[in-house]
Scaffold this motif. Sequence first.
Motif, PDB file in Angstrom:
ATOM      1  N   ILE A  90       0.838  -1.204   0.000  1.00  0.00           N
ATOM      2  CA  ILE A  90       0.000   0.000   0.000  1.00  0.00           C
ATOM      3  C   ILE A  90       0.873   1.254   0.000  1.00  0.00           C
ATOM      4  O   ILE A  90       0.632   2.206  -0.756  1.00  0.00           O
ATOM      5  CB  ILE A  90      -0.941  -0.003   1.218  1.00  0.00           C
ATOM      6  CG1 ILE A  90      -2.007  -1.100   1.050  1.00  0.00           C
ATOM      7  CG2 ILE A  90      -1.621   1.361   1.377  1.00  0.00           C
ATOM      8  CD1 ILE A  90      -2.811  -1.363   2.310  1.00  0.00           C
ATOM      9  N   ILE A  91       1.902   1.267   0.839  1.00  0.00           N
ATOM     10  CA  ILE A  91       2.810   2.421   0.916  1.00  0.00           C
ATOM     11  C   ILE A  91       3.522   2.641  -0.417  1.00  0.00           C
ATOM     12  O   ILE A  91       3.574   3.761  -0.945  1.00  0.00           O
ATOM     13  CB  ILE A  91       3.832   2.219   2.047  1.00  0.00           C
ATOM     14  CG1 ILE A  91       3.123   2.194   3.404  1.00  0.00           C
ATOM     15  CG2 ILE A  91       4.890   3.328   2.025  1.00  0.00           C
ATOM     16  CD1 ILE A  91       4.020   1.795   4.553  1.00  0.00           C
ATOM     17  N   LEU A  92       4.054   1.569  -0.987  1.00  0.00           N
ATOM     18  CA  LEU A  92       4.763   1.684  -2.263  1.00  0.00           C
ATOM     19  C   LEU A  92       3.806   2.032  -3.398  1.00  0.00           C
ATOM     20  O   LEU A  92       4.170   2.757  -4.329  1.00  0.00           O
ATOM     21  CB  LEU A  92       5.493   0.373  -2.565  1.00  0.00           C
ATOM     22  CG  LEU A  92       6.622   0.015  -1.601  1.00  0.00           C
ATOM     23  CD1 LEU A  92       7.143  -1.393  -1.888  1.00  0.00           C
ATOM     24  CD2 LEU A  92       7.752   1.020  -1.687  1.00  0.00           C
ATOM     25  N   GLY A  93       2.576   1.535  -3.311  1.00  0.00           N
ATOM     26  CA  GLY A  93       1.572   1.865  -4.321  1.00  0.00           C
ATOM     27  C   GLY A  93       1.215   3.339  -4.306  1.00  0.00           C
ATOM     28  O   GLY A  93       0.947   3.940  -5.351  1.00  0.00           O
ATOM     29  N   LEU A  94       1.211   3.937  -3.116  1.00  0.00           N
ATOM     30  CA  LEU A  94       0.945   5.371  -3.008  1.00  0.00           C
ATOM     31  C   LEU A  94       2.069   6.185  -3.660  1.00  0.00           C
ATOM     32  O   LEU A  94       1.805   7.219  -4.292  1.00  0.00           O
ATOM     33  CB  LEU A  94       0.794   5.772  -1.537  1.00  0.00           C
ATOM     34  CG  LEU A  94      -0.484   5.284  -0.845  1.00  0.00           C
ATOM     35  CD1 LEU A  94      -0.435   5.605   0.649  1.00  0.00           C
ATOM     36  CD2 LEU A  94      -1.719   5.926  -1.486  1.00  0.00           C
ATOM     37  N   ALA A 108      11.093   2.655  -5.500  1.00  0.00           N
ATOM     38  CA  ALA A 108       9.776   2.242  -5.007  1.00  0.00           C
ATOM     39  C   ALA A 108       9.127   1.230  -5.941  1.00  0.00           C
ATOM     40  O   ALA A 108       8.520   0.248  -5.497  1.00  0.00           O
ATOM     41  CB  ALA A 108       8.869   3.459  -4.832  1.00  0.00           C
ATOM     42  N   ILE A 109       9.260   1.462  -7.249  1.00  0.00           N
ATOM     43  CA  ILE A 109       8.653   0.552  -8.234  1.00  0.00           C
ATOM     44  C   ILE A 109       9.336  -0.809  -8.206  1.00  0.00           C
ATOM     45  O   ILE A 109       8.684  -1.855  -8.286  1.00  0.00           O
ATOM     46  CB  ILE A 109       8.708   1.178  -9.642  1.00  0.00           C
ATOM     47  CG1 ILE A 109       7.812   2.414  -9.690  1.00  0.00           C
ATOM     48  CG2 ILE A 109       8.291   0.170 -10.703  1.00  0.00           C
ATOM     49  CD1 ILE A 109       7.930   3.215 -10.969  1.00  0.00           C
ATOM     50  N   THR A 110      10.668  -0.795  -8.073  1.00  0.00           N
ATOM     51  CA  THR A 110      11.407  -2.061  -7.985  1.00  0.00           C
ATOM     52  C   THR A 110      11.003  -2.827  -6.726  1.00  0.00           C
ATOM     53  O   THR A 110      10.784  -4.045  -6.764  1.00  0.00           O
ATOM     54  CB  THR A 110      12.921  -1.796  -7.970  1.00  0.00           C
ATOM     55  OG1 THR A 110      13.293  -1.107  -9.170  1.00  0.00           O
ATOM     56  CG2 THR A 110      13.691  -3.108  -7.891  1.00  0.00           C
ATOM     57  N   LEU A 111      10.896  -2.100  -5.612  1.00  0.00           N
ATOM     58  CA  LEU A 111      10.464  -2.733  -4.365  1.00  0.00           C
ATOM     59  C   LEU A 111       9.039  -3.265  -4.492  1.00  0.00           C
ATOM     60  O   LEU A 111       8.723  -4.341  -3.969  1.00  0.00           O
ATOM     61  CB  LEU A 111      10.548  -1.736  -3.210  1.00  0.00           C
ATOM     62  CG  LEU A 111      11.956  -1.349  -2.740  1.00  0.00           C
ATOM     63  CD1 LEU A 111      11.881  -0.243  -1.699  1.00  0.00           C
ATOM     64  CD2 LEU A 111      12.679  -2.568  -2.169  1.00  0.00           C
ATOM     65  N   LEU A 112       8.187  -2.511  -5.187  1.00  0.00           N
ATOM     66  CA  LEU A 112       6.804  -2.945  -5.373  1.00  0.00           C
ATOM     67  C   LEU A 112       6.741  -4.239  -6.166  1.00  0.00           C
ATOM     68  O   LEU A 112       5.919  -5.122  -5.862  1.00  0.00           O
ATOM     69  CB  LEU A 112       6.007  -1.845  -6.086  1.00  0.00           C
ATOM     70  CG  LEU A 112       4.482  -2.015  -6.164  1.00  0.00           C
ATOM     71  CD1 LEU A 112       3.892  -2.138  -4.753  1.00  0.00           C
ATOM     72  CD2 LEU A 112       3.853  -0.848  -6.905  1.00  0.00           C
ATOM     73  N   HIS A 128       1.669   8.653  -6.816  1.00  0.00           N
ATOM     74  CA  HIS A 128       2.167  10.031  -6.780  1.00  0.00           C
ATOM     75  C   HIS A 128       2.958  10.334  -8.053  1.00  0.00           C
ATOM     76  O   HIS A 128       2.853  11.446  -8.614  1.00  0.00           O
ATOM     77  CB  HIS A 128       3.055  10.233  -5.550  1.00  0.00           C
ATOM     78  CG  HIS A 128       3.712  11.578  -5.503  1.00  0.00           C
ATOM     79  ND1 HIS A 128       3.033  12.730  -5.171  1.00  0.00           N
ATOM     80  CD2 HIS A 128       4.999  11.955  -5.746  1.00  0.00           C
ATOM     81  CE1 HIS A 128       3.851  13.760  -5.220  1.00  0.00           C
ATOM     82  NE2 HIS A 128       5.064  13.318  -5.560  1.00  0.00           N
ATOM     83  N   SER A 129       3.750   9.390  -8.528  1.00  0.00           N
ATOM     84  CA  SER A 129       4.522   9.579  -9.756  1.00  0.00           C
ATOM     85  C   SER A 129       3.603   9.730 -10.958  1.00  0.00           C
ATOM     86  O   SER A 129       3.836  10.572 -11.846  1.00  0.00           O
ATOM     87  CB  SER A 129       5.476   8.398  -9.968  1.00  0.00           C
ATOM     88  OG  SER A 129       6.416   8.312  -8.915  1.00  0.00           O
TER      89      SER A 129
END
Length: 217
Positions: free
Chosen positions: A32-36, A63-67, A40-41
């Motif tokens: 959820i955090i990474l999706g936010l 963030a995208i890689t972590l997601l 935002h991007s």
Amino acid sequence: MSVKKRLASPERLVKWIKYVLYAQIFIAVLAIILGLIERHSLSAYQDGIYNSLEEAFNDAQLAITLLQGVGILSLIAFIASALLILPWIYRANKNAHQLGAQNMSYTPAWSIAYYVIPIFNLWKPYQAMKEIWMTSNNPSNWRAGKTSLILPIWWGLWITSNLLGQSVFRLSATAESLPELFNLNLLSQLSNILDIPLALVTLAMITTIQRMQCSHQ
């Protein structure tokens, strides 16, 4: 031989189910955090801050890689939960029979087989779980017993979660335009949010059934 000796103890299995469900909750929160951050991007590109989606995603690359990694972890956790919960359902159904419940409609094998049979998997697993709950609560007169609101809540969350997951999978393979990427992000976030109450309700249902069965030993 006493009933206590004949019952298959699911305590270790339930312990591992707890670990996996807690892991699913943690993974969902992280997603959820990474999706936010991803959203935002997308919004920044929509507002003209970036000249291209590639530029926007480059700034949020970590963030995208972590997601993406979290998505893999989520799949692993889902498979692990299935490999634990299905055997638990088998044991819980078998124990209900051993507790003396008569004329049950579902055998241990069919109580898990219906999860993978198309069409039937829309209602049969729920009916089998409902029967496990009722027989665990009152084995000698289970048809006269009452069920709990937790069962339809669990099944509603399960069905909705599966439908969202299928939608996310299909859209992720084709989403390219900005509106499609926004929709994919939204559906993914809804799926992640839904995973949290689903895990909690599943855990509550499993531990309650285990407690009811143990009370009759």
